[in-house]
Scaffold this motif. Structure first.
Motif, PDB file in Angstrom:
ATOM      1  N   LEU A 264       0.893  -1.087  -0.008  1.00 32.16           N
ATOM      2  CA  LEU A 264      -0.321  -0.189   0.005  1.00 32.16           C
ATOM      3  C   LEU A 264       1.008   1.044  -0.040  1.00 32.16           C
ATOM      4  O   LEU A 264       1.539   1.371   0.820  1.00 32.16           O
TER       5      LEU A 264
ATOM      6  N   ARG B 162      -8.842   1.432  -0.150  1.00 29.22           N
ATOM      7  CA  ARG B 162      -7.595   0.553  -0.387  1.00 29.22           C
ATOM      8  C   ARG B 162      -7.264  -0.430   0.585  1.00 29.22           C
ATOM      9  O   ARG B 162      -6.755  -1.599   0.525  1.00 29.22           O
TER      10      ARG B 162
ATOM     11  N   GLN C  73      -9.518  -3.228   0.714  1.00 29.37           N
ATOM     12  CA  GLN C  73      -8.934  -4.244  -0.187  1.00 29.37           C
ATOM     13  C   GLN C  73      -7.842  -5.312   0.267  1.00 29.37           C
ATOM     14  O   GLN C  73      -8.130  -6.407  -0.189  1.00 29.37           O
TER      15      GLN C  73
END
Length: 252
Positions: free
Chosen positions: A100, A108, A111
């Motif tokens: 990330l 995000r 996810q």
């Protein structure tokens, strides 16, 4: 519901707090520890196994890449969190589940957590045998008021009125909000996210590192604008769109 246990390692307090806040918003994620010191975090993980570790790469004394190689085997799933993209290939040679880039949006992060959950050995069994569950709603945040926004500052969410913003300055993965009444407010956030929240008729991006409140501009001169006594550059990329905005604001 199968719960995931996790730990966070990051030497930046704002980044640590942000990820801890994200963890608290996910019902099946249980935060067991958060550490700004890599060695302290390593000692914890050697004695307290978790399902997933969210770990920064650039840390004093021991990098995230080095720390991961010292974890007991079989180790936890690893999600690297960093402002640098050049370590992505190396991270996957260490079997990282995800990588990330800061600033990290909640979507995000979710996810990555979902990817970890699906990758764990018990995930398939749990899905096959568990009864159907009622849908779980993850609330990211309440709708922002039309006259203000909330930003994470140190260990709190601080309300910042749009009228109080003079200009916003980019500092790598952080933003520094210059305000009329509250001084300077440092927050871990991206320009893209802030531009989604600020009313576009009242604010303008003038440079890759600056966004200004149109009502606070004192004068414009030779590719620069003055706000609160400070001259700020107008970047070539933004010059034409900024000029159109000025003309639209009753330029004589």
């Amino acid at each position: 519901m199968q719960r995931l246990t996790c730990a966070i390692l990051d030497d930046e307090p704002l980044a640590l707090d942000l990820l801890a806040d994200y963890c608290a918003q996910i019902p099946f994620l249980e935060l067991r520890g958060q550490f700004h010191d890599a060695l302290v975090g390593l000692a914890f993980l050697q004695d307290h196994p978790v399902d997933v570790v969210f770990i920064d790469i650039h840390m004093p004394r021991l990098t995230g890449l080095q720390l991961v190689q010292l974890l007991p085997s079989p180790g936890p799933r690893i999600v690297f969190t960093t402002a640098y993209d050049q370590y992505a290939v190396q991270s996957y040679t260490l079997n990282a589940t995800d990588y990330l880039l800061k600033p990290i949006a909640f979507e995000r992060f979710l996810q990555a957590v979902t990817k970890v959950r699906q990758a764990l050995p018990h995930a398939a069994t749990a899905v096959a045998t568990a009864p159907a569950a009622a849908p779980v709603e993850v609330v990211v945040a309440a709708a922002a008021p039309t006259d203000a926004m909330f930003v994470k500052n140190e260990h709190r969410l601080q309300r910042v009125a749009f009228d109080d913003i003079l200009y916003i300055e980019g500092m790598k993965e952080y933003l520094l909000l210059h305000t009329a009444s509250a001084g300077k407010i440092l927050t871990l956030q991206s320009f893209r996210r802030v531009e989604e929240v600020l009313p576009p008729e009242r604010f303008a991006r003038i440079h890759k590192s600056f966004l200004v409140a149109l009502s606070r501009i004192e004068h414009v001169e030779r590719g620069k604008v003055q706000v609160a006594g400070r001259l700020l550059p107008v970047g070539d990329t933004y010059r034409e769109s900024f000029g159109e905005l000025i003309r639209a604001h009753n330029q004589l």
